[in-house]
Write an enzyme that holds these catalytic residues in place. Structure first.
Site: not given
Length: 264
Positions: A52, A157-159, A165
């Site tokens: 994140h 990106h993601c979390t 991702t």
């Protein structure tokens, strides 16, 4: 849960070492080093993937500046971005939200008093990856369009930097001609590098959380099986739902693959 050791990339400077974690980030790594189309290697220092990015330290910011990053692609949903803002000075943001449906589904089950088994949780993850390949195609098409339109280094990106991702990274490496086994190996590096963030508050039984916060070959294979069965394979998927014309693919490879067998 499957774990592997990082691949044997050619040694490079520490700040671009794909195994090097930023102090305030997890699962941050360079996609460079894999052998792609025509035996050419994926360039280092062009495309990075991460979690994140909301907990970056001053040291992280120094390192990011040294990498020359100018923009990031954020696959997180609306609530995730609001809960963990990841704005970084000097880095512009392209939001490409994919809502974390599997987390919502598990939370709903638990709220109803239904605890999914490990196998049921794995099945939910596989369904999520099938959704990436089907319903998520327009989002990933924008991801590739951005790569074509912006040649400077970026991070996506993601979390946790592992599912939304991870699928984006797999598609990109596939487009660059990286062998499927190497794509899976890169994907599974999450199990070596990811650390659950104290900033992310998701609770549940251990056997459920272990599945949700790790990666398994079955997850990624569910997406690629869907691509094969429903779209006729990766090449047709990239040309169809993702919208990469042959000239686009050539441009992408010219940008992200080395011109010869030695680093450039």
């Amino acid at each position: 849960m499957t774990t592997i050791s990082p691949p044997n990339h050619t040694p490079i400077e520490n700040e671009r070492d794909p195994r090097r974690l930023l102090p305030g980030a997890s699962n941050f790594r360079d996609l460079g080093g894999h052998t792609g189309h025509g035996g050419r290697r994926v360039r280092y220092g062009r495309v990075y993937r991460s979690d994140h990015l909301a907990g970056l330290t001053s040291e992280d910011l120094r390192l990011l500046k040294g990498m020359g990053l100018t923009h990031r692609i954020d696959f997180r949903g609306v609530a995730e971005c609001a809960a963990l803002p990841a704005n970084v000075a000097g880095i512009s943001t392209l939001p490409l939200p994919i809502e974390p449906t599997v987390v919502h589904r598990v939370e709903a089950l638990l709220a109803q008093g239904t605890v999914p088994t490990e196998a049921e949780t794995v099945a939910l993850m596989c369904q999520t990856y099938q959704g990436f390949a089907r319903e998520g195609a327009p989002v990933y098409a924008r991801f590739f369009r951005h790569l074509l339109e912006h040649s400077t280094p970026l991070v996506f990106h993601c979390t946790a930097g592992k599912d939304r991702t991870g699928f984006a990274a797999a598609l990109l490496l596939g487009a660059l001609g990286v062998a499927h086994d190497d794509i899976v190996q890169d994907y599974l590096l999450t199990n070596c590098l990811y650390r659950r963030s104290p900033l992310v508050h998701t609770r549940g039984p251990d056997h459920v959380m272990d599945v949700l916060w790790g990666v398994q070959p079955a997850f990624l294979e569910a997406a690629f099986t869907t691509i094969e069965r429903e779209f006729g394979g990766l090449a047709r998927y990239l040309a169809g739902p993702i919208g990469l014309a042959p000239t686009d693919l050539e441009r992408l490879r010219a940008s992200l693959l080395e011109t010869g067998n030695s680093p450039t």
